[in-house]
Design a protein around this motif. Structure first.
Motif, mmCIF file in Angstrom:
data_model
loop_
_atom_site.group_PDB
_atom_site.id
_atom_site.type_symbol
_atom_site.label_atom_id
_atom_site.label_comp_id
_atom_site.label_asym_id
_atom_site.label_seq_id
_atom_site.Cartn_x
_atom_site.Cartn_y
_atom_site.Cartn_z
ATOM 1 N N HIS A 108 -42.020 38.355 -75.841
ATOM 2 C CA HIS A 108 -40.716 38.893 -76.237
ATOM 3 C C HIS A 108 -39.932 39.350 -75.022
ATOM 4 C CE1 HIS A 108 -43.829 41.992 -76.196
ATOM 5 N NE2 HIS A 108 -42.890 42.823 -75.771
ATOM 6 N N HIS A 110 -37.925 42.607 -73.253
ATOM 7 C CA HIS A 110 -37.673 44.045 -73.248
ATOM 8 C C HIS A 110 -36.194 44.258 -72.963
ATOM 9 C CE1 HIS A 110 -42.024 45.642 -72.491
ATOM 10 N NE2 HIS A 110 -41.943 44.820 -73.518
ATOM 11 N N SER A 150 -41.466 39.517 -71.378
ATOM 12 C CA SER A 150 -42.754 40.188 -71.254
ATOM 13 C C SER A 150 -43.864 39.440 -71.999
ATOM 14 C CB SER A 150 -42.654 41.632 -71.722
ATOM 15 O OG SER A 150 -43.093 41.757 -73.041
ATOM 16 N N HIS A 154 -47.041 43.407 -73.251
ATOM 17 C CA HIS A 154 -45.876 44.152 -72.744
ATOM 18 C C HIS A 154 -45.779 44.233 -71.226
ATOM 19 C CE1 HIS A 154 -45.277 45.147 -76.937
ATOM 20 N NE2 HIS A 154 -46.532 45.554 -76.977
#
Ligand SMILES: [Cu+2]
Length: 297
Positions: A108, A110, A150, A154
């Motif tokens: 995804h 950030h 990321s 994360h």
């Protein structure tokens, strides 16, 4: 007879028109639902993703495939919004973005408003509206958005040329007088830790991670400094995540302070109004087995 067949024809024509109208109206909705299923198709992990094995059980990694580039398709840089909510849309190449619905994990972006905690965007080509409401009801004046891709766990994808880091300025109503954002200056963007962690949930430890632009991190150049709960500041001389051992983080609440410093360990500010983006303070929590995650985790 003639009149009734004419009215029957009229009824038929109106029915066809209604049908056409219904089809043309329902189609975009159907397409939108298909898009919401996620990228790539059907909310699954890409076929070429590699499992992380015992290094990071349960996680996969896919790409990057060559150089990654990330930019904002919306909003427009240095423009005023219409309204007081921002819903960014991205262009990204060279790195797969997805959410595996079964594992509830995925790669995804950030997205960081001003110097607030990031929001995770798993559908970058759709207007992003984080559930927290953080991107709504914004104060009048100058704001910034920063973004980088990321991993499932994360960690930011780090690229020295910064082409996978997107940074823009926008205004709600109008600019804040005398506030300028110099995107050419050394910038340290805080990413992790964030929120709540289950004690020992990752064998590597708890990840401290950040993104650096316009500065090289090394022993005799810019450096990153952090301190947890007021402990003696630690100096980081490589642009890599720091994995803090769980032994140092028994369940409890913590405060982390992250700074960009120069070769003499002197803080280097990045001022946007009264906010220093190169100095970030955040709290996070390590939960014992018996403790529940709070809602919104
Ligand atoms: Cu993330």
């Amino acid at each position: 007879m003639c009149r009734s067949s004419a009215s029957a024809r009229l009824t038929l024509v109106s029915l066809m028109l209604i049908a056409l109208f219904v089809i043309s109206c329902s189609q975009p909705v159907a397409n939108k639902n298909a898009e919401n299923k996620n990228t790539p198709a059907n909310g699954k992990t890409p076929a070429d993703a590699k499992p992380m094995g015992s290094v990071a059980p349960g996680y996969f990694s896919a790409g990057p495939h060559g150089n990654v580039s990330l930019s904002f398709a919306a909003p427009e840089n240095e423009k005023s919004l219409t309204g007081n909510a921002v819903n960014p849309i991205f262009n990204i190449t060279g790195y797969p973005i997805y959410k595996d619905e079964e594992r509830n994990k995925g790669q995804h972006i950030h997205v960081i408003l001003d110097n607030e905690p990031y929001e995770a965007d798993y559908q970058p080509t759709q207007p992003f509206k984080p559930e927290s409401g953080r991107f709504e009801n914004l104060k009048e004046g100058t704001h910034t958005l920063r973004a980088f891709p990321s991993r499932e766990w994360h960690e930011s994808i780090k690229q020295e040329d910064g082409a996978n880091f997107a940074f823009l300025t926008f205004y709600v109503n109008a600019k804040t007088p005398n506030v300028t954002v110099d995107k050419t200056k050394p910038l340290l963007t805080y990413s992790r830790p964030k929120g709540e962690y289950r004690f020992k949930d990752d064998p590597r430890g708890l990840m401290l991670d950040f993104y650096v632009t316009n500065a090289r991190i090394s022993a005799n150049d810019y450096k990153v400094q952090y301190s947890i709960n007021g402990s003696r500041p630690q100096i980081v001389t490589r642009w890599e995540p720091v994995w803090i051992k769980w032994e140092e983080l028994p369940p409890g609440e913590y405060k982390v302070v992250l700074d960009l410093v120069d070769k003499n360990n002197k803080p280097v500010p990045f001022m946007v109004g009264h906010l220093d983006y190169n100095h970030t303070e955040r709290t996070f929590k390590v939960l014992a087995d018996s403790e529940k995650f709070s809602s919104g985790h």
